[in-house]
Design an enzyme around this catalytic site. Structure first.
Site, PDB file in Angstrom:
ATOM      1  N   CYS A   2       0.824  -1.208   0.000  1.00 26.04           N
ATOM      2  CA  CYS A   2       0.000   0.000   0.000  1.00 26.04           C
ATOM      3  C   CYS A   2       0.863   1.266   0.000  1.00 26.04           C
ATOM      4  CB  CYS A   2      -0.873   0.049   1.247  1.00 26.04           C
ATOM      5  SG  CYS A   2      -1.935  -1.362   1.398  1.00 26.04           S
ATOM      6  N   ARG A  27       4.920   0.474  -6.374  1.00 27.93           N
ATOM      7  CA  ARG A  27       4.867  -0.395  -5.198  1.00 27.93           C
ATOM      8  C   ARG A  27       3.992  -1.611  -5.444  1.00 27.93           C
ATOM      9  NH1 ARG A  27       6.313   2.524  -0.522  1.00 27.93           N
ATOM     10  NH2 ARG A  27       5.027   1.254   0.828  1.00 27.93           N
ATOM     11  N   TRP A  73      -2.682  -2.629  -1.722  1.00 26.35           N
ATOM     12  CA  TRP A  73      -2.274  -3.988  -2.098  1.00 26.35           C
ATOM     13  C   TRP A  73      -2.941  -4.888  -1.068  1.00 26.35           C
ATOM     14  CZ3 TRP A  73       0.858  -8.319  -0.784  1.00 26.35           C
ATOM     15  CH2 TRP A  73       1.279  -9.086  -1.870  1.00 26.35           C
ATOM     16  N   ASN A  99      -1.555   1.900   5.830  1.00 29.97           N
ATOM     17  CA  ASN A  99      -0.660   0.894   5.268  1.00 29.97           C
ATOM     18  C   ASN A  99      -0.195   0.029   6.431  1.00 29.97           C
ATOM     19  OD1 ASN A  99       1.375  -0.558   4.068  1.00 29.97           O
ATOM     20  ND2 ASN A  99       2.774   1.174   3.839  1.00 29.97           N
ATOM     21  N   GLY A 100      -0.437  -1.283   6.351  1.00 32.09           N
ATOM     22  CA  GLY A 100      -0.019  -2.169   7.435  1.00 32.09           C
ATOM     23  C   GLY A 100      -1.110  -3.172   7.754  1.00 32.09           C
ATOM     24  N   GLU A 485      16.930 -22.526 -12.963  1.00 31.48           N
ATOM     25  CA  GLU A 485      16.475 -21.163 -12.653  1.00 31.48           C
ATOM     26  C   GLU A 485      17.555 -20.142 -13.036  1.00 31.48           C
ATOM     27  OE1 GLU A 485      13.856 -19.723 -12.132  1.00 31.48           O
ATOM     28  OE2 GLU A 485      14.274 -17.882 -11.045  1.00 31.48           O
ATOM     29  N   LYS A 489      16.977 -17.134 -15.691  1.00 29.36           N
ATOM     30  CA  LYS A 489      17.211 -15.715 -15.353  1.00 29.36           C
ATOM     31  C   LYS A 489      18.115 -15.074 -16.404  1.00 29.36           C
ATOM     32  CE  LYS A 489      14.748 -15.035 -13.189  1.00 29.36           C
ATOM     33  NZ  LYS A 489      13.778 -15.855 -12.544  1.00 29.36           N
ATOM     34  N   GLU A 492      16.325 -14.753 -19.939  1.00 28.19           N
ATOM     35  CA  GLU A 492      15.181 -13.851 -20.091  1.00 28.19           C
ATOM     36  C   GLU A 492      15.548 -12.372 -19.994  1.00 28.19           C
ATOM     37  OE1 GLU A 492      11.940 -13.945 -17.244  1.00 28.19           O
ATOM     38  OE2 GLU A 492      13.293 -14.549 -15.628  1.00 28.19           O
ATOM     39  N   HIS A 508      26.337 -36.893 -21.149  1.00 31.29           N
ATOM     40  CA  HIS A 508      25.406 -37.513 -22.105  1.00 31.29           C
ATOM     41  C   HIS A 508      25.054 -36.570 -23.247  1.00 31.29           C
ATOM     42  CE1 HIS A 508      24.961 -40.929 -19.419  1.00 31.29           C
ATOM     43  NE2 HIS A 508      24.974 -40.037 -18.439  1.00 31.29           N
ATOM     44  N   LYS A 607       4.800  -9.651 -17.086  1.00 30.15           N
ATOM     45  CA  LYS A 607       4.928 -10.090 -15.692  1.00 30.15           C
ATOM     46  C   LYS A 607       3.920 -11.184 -15.371  1.00 30.15           C
ATOM     47  CE  LYS A 607       6.578 -10.059 -11.592  1.00 30.15           C
ATOM     48  NZ  LYS A 607       7.788 -10.881 -11.503  1.00 30.15           N
TER      49      LYS A 607
HETATM   50  O1  M6R Z   1       3.034 -15.545 -11.997  1.00 32.04           O
HETATM   51  P1  M6R Z   1       3.581 -16.926 -12.194  1.00 32.04           P
HETATM   52  O2  M6R Z   1       4.485 -17.355 -11.119  1.00 32.04           O
HETATM   53  O3  M6R Z   1       2.502 -17.935 -12.472  1.00 32.04           O
HETATM   54  O4  M6R Z   1       4.430 -16.796 -13.526  1.00 32.04           O
HETATM   55  C1  M6R Z   1       5.035 -17.904 -14.095  1.00 32.04           C
HETATM   56  C2  M6R Z   1       6.048 -17.488 -15.110  1.00 32.04           C
HETATM   57  O5  M6R Z   1       5.443 -16.744 -16.129  1.00 32.04           O
HETATM   58  C3  M6R Z   1       7.181 -16.664 -14.497  1.00 32.04           C
HETATM   59  O6  M6R Z   1       7.794 -17.345 -13.447  1.00 32.04           O
HETATM   60  C4  M6R Z   1       8.219 -16.336 -15.558  1.00 32.04           C
HETATM   61  O7  M6R Z   1       8.878 -17.478 -15.975  1.00 32.04           O
HETATM   62  C5  M6R Z   1       9.208 -15.310 -15.022  1.00 32.04           C
HETATM   63  N1  M6R Z   1       9.435 -14.295 -15.995  1.00 32.04           N
HETATM   64  C6  M6R Z   1      10.506 -15.910 -14.660  1.00 32.04           C
HETATM   65  O8  M6R Z   1      11.420 -14.986 -14.172  1.00 32.04           O
END
Ligand code: M6R
Length: 612
Positions: A2, A27, A73, A99-100, A485, A489, A492, A508, A607
């Site tokens: 918030c 935020r 939020w 907020n809180g 992961e 990272k 992407e 392999h 996102k």
């Molecule tokens: O909101 P979600 O966790 O369901 O999203 C899943 C993926 O779209 C998300 O983790 C995506 O791979 C990210 N960009 C990874 O950093």
């Protein structure tokens, strides 16, 4: 989380508040609202963006010299127009933004219900403003004293701003645990959760400290302690930062900010849930489906992207600690491949946003097949949270950078707590072992905090990688998903082709890729797989690969074989992903920055992936 704004002065308050709310958008929020004093109290609020609030208000002329505003939020109650702030007290005299979280709101509500108060929203904030109204009426005191007395009865965290219909030029603000900054203008005052809303209007600020309240009026500002009403000498600071940087909390990118937030976000994830001394996990969502969990034959974990990687870590931890079979699937595959689902299955759906279309569709399919669905989401009120039979929020706070960072570690933390709960419940985990692991989980935030000092070193290591076209990430056991992961990272946000592999699989096939141009990032913390990983590093080095190792302090053999070493603190094997992930996030971040990529909004990515 918030955001709060406020204005008291000679200007037209409405544009100041609306601009302020826009500045707080970073935020993360799900609704917004404003209250203005123009002889009466005028309140407007709307679910959605500040744009929606502005559209709602439309061309209506609002003229006021004092007002408060809020971006919400959701915590207590879903995001909707009613739960949005500001909230008005029963007699219509007082209005608040907050907020809180007020932890004792239920007992305060009961007290007020007994006095015939009524409530429109599901929020703790509406309870608080009515409690203030009640205290003022009972004690027959001024508004600021009523607020002070009421806040002394409150348990929880708050930053609040209150205005009253009866006080045309008075604003009372207070804070405990949530931030609040006062901006001092020329015969005018601004307030904000940070200085963002008014940074272009004044550079003079007072940072209200925890346990302090301020009364703003035409006569100036008076600051006192909430507890004992003692006057405090206000210290005025000069803002040094520009608008751009403050929007990201002083960080260059949201991603970096979110990486650095992980000590706090993990603390928030475990708060009130992990109890070492009595070897207990308290998660209402798990208790709700305890009978189903007792009968469960297996657990299916579904998710996409980073959430799927968290699921893989969960598989390793749950099978290890609770000895219950776990399968992890991409939601997008699961939903279309006619999987065998039984009513004795527990499906754990993981999603930061709670809106990922494939995960949502997979949940619906699992429910139709009779399975019990447990959602792990970050966003309160999201579709996946609502669609699940039960669940747990990760409490990582809004994640704005497209690359998921703090959400991942929060998801893994929740999964570790689920493993402890299941293991204890089915008798596969002794009390001693539970306590050993739980104690270590409690130490993770501090360990991550110490690792953030590695940032400069990692930035230097990134310089040796940023021109590469490819990269290989290797890990074993609990850290195989971390390798995946790390590769995700890097690809992407820096657009470098990267693959994650279980280190032993290298022989392999992928080993054919290794030459003097191939960076290989090896996740090799101390633990059961350590010796095997040292052999894998030797295999890479023998083929002239560039080795970057994530390993324990003082591992001389790994050091001598590596071109770059990132040394991390020790923890239990099953918790190492919570530590090994951090340098990989920082490495990707710095490589992307050095390649001049748009870190927070990488090309082609959203996102929240709401279409399949
Ligand atoms: O909101 P979600 O966790 O369901 O999203 C899943 C993926 O779209 C998300 O983790 C995506 O791979 C990210 N960009 C990874 O950093």
């Amino acid at each position: 989380m918030c955001g709060i704004v406020g204005y008291l002065g000679k200007k037209d308050a409405y544009p100041v508040l609306i601009n302020g709310l826009r500045r707080l958008e970073y935020r993360g929020y799900d609704s917004s609202g404003i209250a203005l004093y123009n002889g009466d109290l005028e309140v407007h609020k709307s679910k959605g963006k500040v744009d929606d609030l502005e559209n709602l208000i439309g061309e209506k002329k609002i003229s006021a010299k004092m007002g408060i505003g809020h971006t919400r939020w959701a915590t207590h109650g879903e995001p909707n127009n009613v739960n949005a702030h500001p909230h008005v007290s029963n007699n219509g005299d007082l209005v608040i933004v907050h907020n809180g979280i007020i932890e004792n709101c239920n007992s305060l509500k009961q007290l007020l219900l007994d006095k015939n108060y009524s409530f429109k929203s599901e929020t703790d904030t509406e309870i608080l403003i009515n409690f203030i109204e009640y205290v003022q009426a009972e004690e027959k005191v001024s508004l600021d004293q009523a607020i002070r007395l009421a806040l002394n009865e409150v348990i929880g965290a708050f930053a609040i701003a209150v205005i009253s219909k009866k006080e045309p030029s008075l604003m009372v603000v207070a804070r405990l645990g949530s931030p609040l900054v006062l901006g001092i203008g020329n015969g005018e005052f601004f307030i904000g959760s940070d200085a963002t809303p008014f940074i272009d209007l004044t550079k003079k600020v007072i940072y209200l400290e925890d346990g302090e309240m301020a009364v703003l009026s035409n006569n100036g500002v008076s600051i006192r302690t909430i507890e004992s009403d003692e006057p405090i000498d206000a210290v005025i600071h000069k803002l040094q930062i520009d608008l751009n940087s403050i929007e990201k909390g002083g960080y260059n990118h949201f991603m970096l900010k979110e990486i650095f937030e992980q000590p706090t976000s993990i603390l928030n994830t475990i708060r009130g849930r992990l109890f070492v001394s009595n070897a207990q996990i308290r998660m209402a969502g798990l208790d709700k489906i305890s009978e189903k969990l007792e009968k469960a034959n297996r657990i299916l974990i579904i998710g996409c992207g980073t959430s799927w990687h968290a699921g893989l870590v969960g598989e390793y931890i749950i099978e290890d600690l609770a000895r219950l079979p776990v399968e992890v699937e991409y939601a997008s595959e699961f939903r279309y491949r006619n999987p065998i689902i039984s009513s004795d299955d527990i499906v754990i759906a993981i999603s930061q946003s709670g809106e990922t279309a494939d995960t949502l569709a997979a949940i619906k399919m699992a429910k139709e097949a009779g399975a019990c669905v447990f959602g792990i989401c970050n966003v309160v009120g999201s579709s996946i949270a609502r669609e699940s039979h039960a669940g747990a929020f990760t409490h990582a706070g809004p994640e704005i950078g497209v690359a998921s960072t703090k959400a991942f570690t929060a998801q893994v933390t929740v999964l570790a707590m689920i493993a402890l709960y299941l293991g204890r419940g089915n008798g596969n985990l002794s009390k001693d072992k539970f306590q050993e692991i739980a104690k270590e989980i409690e130490l993770i935030p501090a360990k991550i905090l110490s690792m953030l000092d590695l940032d400069d070193k990692i930035q230097t290591i990134a310089k040796s990688l940023y021109k590469s076209n490819n990269a290989l990430f290797l890990g074993r056991g609990f850290n195989f998903p971390v390798a995946l992961e790390g590769a995700l990272k890097l690809k992407e946000i820096s657009y470098i082709h990267a693959e994650g592999y279980p280190a032993a699989e290298m022989k392999h096939g992928p080993i054919a890729l290794i030459d003097e141009n191939m960076p290989v990032i090896v996740v090799a913390p101390r633990g059961d797989m350590f010796k095997k990983l040292v052999s894998n590093i030797q295999e890479v080095k023998a083929r002239k690969g560039i080795v970057i190792s994530i390993t324990g302090y003082g591992e001389s053999e790994v050091k001598s074989l590596s071109d770059g070493v990132i040394e991390i603190p020790e923890t239990l094997d099953c918790l190492t992903p919570l530590l090994t992930t951090i340098p990989l996030q920082l490495l990707s971040y710095h490589v992307a920055v050095q390649r001049d990529c748009n870190v927070d909004q990488p090309r082609n990515l959203a996102k929240s992936v709401t279409v399949e």
